[in-house]
Design a protein around this motif. Structure first.
Motif, mmCIF file in Angstrom:
data_model
loop_
_atom_site.group_PDB
_atom_site.id
_atom_site.type_symbol
_atom_site.label_atom_id
_atom_site.label_comp_id
_atom_site.label_asym_id
_atom_site.label_seq_id
_atom_site.Cartn_x
_atom_site.Cartn_y
_atom_site.Cartn_z
ATOM 1 N N GLY A 57 -7.690 35.989 -3.366
ATOM 2 C CA GLY A 57 -7.569 35.339 -4.671
ATOM 3 C C GLY A 57 -7.622 33.827 -4.545
ATOM 4 N N GLU A 58 -6.934 33.339 -3.534
ATOM 5 C CA GLU A 58 -6.935 31.895 -3.291
ATOM 6 C C GLU A 58 -8.344 31.382 -3.060
ATOM 7 O OE1 GLU A 58 -4.224 29.482 -0.612
ATOM 8 O OE2 GLU A 58 -3.690 31.529 -0.071
ATOM 9 N N LEU A 59 -9.102 32.167 -2.283
ATOM 10 C CA LEU A 59 -10.462 31.733 -1.955
ATOM 11 C C LEU A 59 -11.326 31.700 -3.218
ATOM 12 C CD1 LEU A 59 -12.574 30.911 0.119
ATOM 13 C CD2 LEU A 59 -12.964 33.335 0.627
ATOM 14 N N ARG A 60 -11.128 32.715 -4.053
ATOM 15 C CA ARG A 60 -11.895 32.755 -5.299
ATOM 16 C C ARG A 60 -11.644 31.486 -6.118
ATOM 17 N NH1 ARG A 60 -14.318 37.285 -6.700
ATOM 18 N NH2 ARG A 60 -12.909 38.650 -5.563
ATOM 19 N N ILE A 61 -10.366 31.116 -6.201
ATOM 20 C CA ILE A 61 -10.002 29.909 -6.948
ATOM 21 C C ILE A 61 -10.553 28.663 -6.255
ATOM 22 C CG2 ILE A 61 -8.042 28.475 -7.673
ATOM 23 C CD1 ILE A 61 -6.478 31.142 -8.015
ATOM 24 N N ALA A 62 -10.464 28.666 -4.931
ATOM 25 C CA ALA A 62 -10.934 27.503 -4.172
ATOM 26 C C ALA A 62 -12.425 27.268 -4.407
ATOM 27 C CB ALA A 62 -10.663 27.701 -2.686
ATOM 28 N N ILE A 63 -13.184 28.365 -4.487
ATOM 29 C CA ILE A 63 -14.624 28.232 -4.741
ATOM 30 C C ILE A 63 -14.828 27.648 -6.137
ATOM 31 C CG2 ILE A 63 -16.785 29.488 -5.066
ATOM 32 C CD1 ILE A 63 -15.719 31.522 -2.952
ATOM 33 N N ARG A 64 -14.094 28.202 -7.093
ATOM 34 C CA ARG A 64 -14.234 27.728 -8.460
ATOM 35 C C ARG A 64 -13.857 26.250 -8.573
ATOM 36 N NH1 ARG A 64 -10.528 30.526 -11.849
ATOM 37 N NH2 ARG A 64 -11.241 32.424 -10.810
ATOM 38 N N ARG A 65 -12.781 25.882 -7.884
ATOM 39 C CA ARG A 65 -12.318 24.482 -7.954
ATOM 40 C C ARG A 65 -13.034 23.578 -6.966
ATOM 41 N NH1 ARG A 65 -5.923 25.515 -7.876
ATOM 42 N NH2 ARG A 65 -5.688 26.471 -9.926
ATOM 43 N N ARG A 66 -13.964 24.161 -6.252
ATOM 44 C CA ARG A 66 -14.777 23.395 -5.305
ATOM 45 C C ARG A 66 -13.923 22.704 -4.244
ATOM 46 N NH1 ARG A 66 -19.402 23.651 -7.687
ATOM 47 N NH2 ARG A 66 -20.395 21.989 -6.536
ATOM 48 N N GLU A 67 -12.987 23.465 -3.704
ATOM 49 C CA GLU A 67 -12.154 22.937 -2.615
ATOM 50 C C GLU A 67 -12.829 23.097 -1.254
ATOM 51 O OE1 GLU A 67 -8.017 24.015 -4.952
ATOM 52 O OE2 GLU A 67 -8.415 24.990 -3.034
ATOM 53 N N LEU A 68 -14.008 23.688 -1.253
ATOM 54 C CA LEU A 68 -14.753 23.817 0.002
ATOM 55 C C LEU A 68 -15.666 22.604 0.151
ATOM 56 C CD1 LEU A 68 -15.833 27.583 -0.042
ATOM 57 C CD2 LEU A 68 -13.675 26.579 0.685
ATOM 58 N N TYR A 69 -15.813 22.151 1.375
ATOM 59 C CA TYR A 69 -16.693 21.010 1.631
ATOM 60 C C TYR A 69 -17.242 21.173 3.041
ATOM 61 C CZ TYR A 69 -12.516 19.488 4.070
ATOM 62 O OH TYR A 69 -11.437 19.448 4.911
ATOM 63 N N LEU A 70 -18.068 20.211 3.444
ATOM 64 C CA LEU A 70 -18.756 20.397 4.723
ATOM 65 C C LEU A 70 -18.399 19.330 5.746
ATOM 66 C CD1 LEU A 70 -22.346 21.248 3.419
ATOM 67 C CD2 LEU A 70 -20.585 22.833 4.190
ATOM 68 N N HIS A 71 -18.391 19.757 6.980
ATOM 69 C CA HIS A 71 -18.449 18.823 8.095
ATOM 70 C C HIS A 71 -19.798 19.015 8.771
ATOM 71 C CE1 HIS A 71 -13.912 17.758 8.783
ATOM 72 N NE2 HIS A 71 -14.415 17.217 7.697
ATOM 73 N N TYR A 72 -20.210 17.976 9.500
ATOM 74 C CA TYR A 72 -21.539 18.001 10.119
ATOM 75 C C TYR A 72 -21.388 17.752 11.608
ATOM 76 C CZ TYR A 72 -23.138 17.795 5.337
ATOM 77 O OH TYR A 72 -23.370 18.095 4.010
ATOM 78 N N GLN A 73 -21.832 18.714 12.412
ATOM 79 C CA GLN A 73 -21.741 18.514 13.853
ATOM 80 C C GLN A 73 -23.096 18.068 14.408
ATOM 81 O OE1 GLN A 73 -20.713 21.782 16.551
ATOM 82 N NE2 GLN A 73 -19.603 20.286 17.804
ATOM 83 N N PRO A 74 -23.130 16.876 15.019
ATOM 84 C CA PRO A 74 -24.394 16.340 15.526
ATOM 85 C C PRO A 74 -25.071 17.286 16.510
ATOM 86 C CG PRO A 74 -22.694 14.632 15.571
ATOM 87 C CD PRO A 74 -22.009 15.926 15.215
ATOM 88 N N ILE A 75 -26.400 17.328 16.428
ATOM 89 C CA ILE A 75 -27.222 18.038 17.409
ATOM 90 C C ILE A 75 -28.001 16.956 18.168
ATOM 91 C CG2 ILE A 75 -29.087 19.723 17.736
ATOM 92 C CD1 ILE A 75 -28.132 21.045 15.103
ATOM 93 N N ILE A 76 -27.926 17.024 19.492
ATOM 94 C CA ILE A 76 -28.423 15.948 20.336
ATOM 95 C C ILE A 76 -29.638 16.417 21.128
ATOM 96 C CG2 ILE A 76 -27.811 14.379 22.257
ATOM 97 C CD1 ILE A 76 -26.157 13.921 19.701
ATOM 98 N N GLU A 77 -30.668 15.561 21.167
ATOM 99 C CA GLU A 77 -31.797 15.821 22.063
ATOM 100 C C GLU A 77 -31.360 15.395 23.458
ATOM 101 O OE1 GLU A 77 -36.439 15.249 21.491
ATOM 102 O OE2 GLU A 77 -35.414 13.336 21.759
ATOM 103 N N LEU A 78 -31.329 16.352 24.376
ATOM 104 C CA LEU A 78 -30.672 16.087 25.662
ATOM 105 C C LEU A 78 -31.414 15.049 26.500
ATOM 106 C CD1 LEU A 78 -29.417 19.656 26.667
ATOM 107 C CD2 LEU A 78 -28.255 17.868 25.343
ATOM 108 N N ASP A 79 -32.738 15.036 26.392
ATOM 109 C CA ASP A 79 -33.538 14.079 27.163
ATOM 110 C C ASP A 79 -33.248 12.631 26.814
ATOM 111 O OD1 ASP A 79 -35.007 15.259 29.015
ATOM 112 O OD2 ASP A 79 -36.938 15.164 27.962
ATOM 113 N N THR A 80 -33.053 12.392 25.517
ATOM 114 C CA THR A 80 -32.983 11.011 25.029
ATOM 115 C C THR A 80 -31.597 10.627 24.529
ATOM 116 O OG1 THR A 80 -33.555 11.786 22.818
ATOM 117 C CG2 THR A 80 -35.382 11.090 24.233
#
Ligand code: C2E
Ligand code: CA
Ligand code: CA
Ligand code: CA
Length: 277
Positions: A28-51
């Motif tokens: 139920g909490e999750l349903r409300i969280a989606i509606r209230r837009r309590e979800l957000y994103l983090h971004y994990q860098p992807i690295i080109e190993l050579d450079t």
């Protein structure tokens, strides 16, 4: 001293919070969280190993409750899948990626953001439509959105093939995620139209240990190369792992050695510092 009335009021308030917590199941909490837009994103860098260049990021969903506590995605994503809420979460993820990243992606055309798709996103094909709708007019190019899918998404192999082929026709790249942990990884490699393979962290962990699992890793890398797939190593934590991946000509890496998943602004700053000159 603390007045008795105040103590009782505090205890009462605590009890009310505790009771409402219990009544509101996490579902139920999750349903409300989606509606209230309590979800957000983090971004994990992807690295080109050579450079050492940052070529993009994986978008990872986060849920912070109103009381400040975090719920881990490996807890609430399976719950969302069970409860029929995953499509709503995927929609939110796509919407947030477009809003958060349109500037960065317009500035650096070689950068990409990877989005995780759940099984239902793949079998319904809906996510692909949502992506194209949200991208329209955003200035983001289709090739700047990568899609990641695990084996769970491939159970209906015909649907998966159709959806992934459509994604690639639309210009996206497709990665098989958590490669090697399931039972049928090899079969999927042959049967699905793929661009990239993400080696599961468990195989990266095995590098440099005496464990008998490590001999598998070079075979996965070799196979990906034979098939012409990009390889992304996930969960890279140590210099020794990095050196090994380098020696095996693995193109991309992701992990705490480079960076933890970052809030939008921090990722943008990280990316600026580690871009091609
Ligand atoms: P995943 O797709 O395999 O994502 C990688 C996970 O490994 C992330 O966990 C990331 O924070 C973690 N990680 C990255 N580098 C390291 C490292 O060096 N060491 C360690 N110990 N961990 C590292 P996170 O963010 O907790 O996500 C867990 C899982 O939840 C993801 O695994 C993915 O299956 C799912 N998930 C996350 N975001 C989404 C989403 O937007 N949609 C869907 N469908 N699933 C998501
Ligand atoms: Ca992933
Ligand atoms: Ca993964
Ligand atoms: Ca994983």
């Amino acid at each position: 001293f603390v007045p008795l009335g105040l103590l009782m009021a505090a205890a009462g308030a605590g009890l009310v919070i505790w009771l409402s917590r219990r009544r509101l199941s996490m579902r139920g909490e999750l349903r409300i969280a989606i509606r209230r837009r309590e979800l957000y994103l983090h971004y994990q860098p992807i690295i080109e190993l050579d450079t050492g260049i940052c070529v993009g990021a994986e978008a990872l969903v986060r849920w912070q409750r109103p009381d400040g506590t975090q719920v881990r995605p490996d807890l609430f994503i399976p719950l969302a899948e069970e409860a029929g809420m995953i499509a709503a979460i995927t929609d939110l993820v796509i919407e947030n990626v477009v809003a958060d990243m349109r500037e960065l992606l317009a500035e650096d055309r070689s950068a990409h953001i990877a989005i995780n798709l759940a099984a239902e996103d793949i079998s319904s094909g809906r996510a692909l439509k949502v992506i194209s709708q949200r991208m329209a007019g955003s200035g983001i190019l289709p090739q700047q959105i990568w899609l990641e899918a695990t084996e769970h998404g491939f159970l209906d192999i015909d649907r998966a093939r159709t959806m992934l082929a459509a994604a690639r026709r639309a210009g996206h790249s497709v990665a098989i995620d958590d490669f090697g942990v399931g039972y049928s990884s090899l079969q999927y490699l042959q049967q699905l139209p793929l661009d990239a393979l993400k080696i599961d962290k468990s195989f990266i962990d095995a590098i440099g240990t005496e464990s008998a699992t490590s001999p598998v890793t070079p075979h996965i890398i070799g196979m990906a190369r034979e098939l012409g797939l990009w390889v992304v190593a996930e969960g890279v934590e140590t210099e020794a792992q990095l050196a090994y991946l380098h020696s095996q000509h693995v193109q991309f890496g992701q992990g705490w050695l480079f960076s933890r998943p970052l809030p939008r602004d921090e990722f943008i700053a990280f990316h600026r510092k580690r871009q091609q000159q």
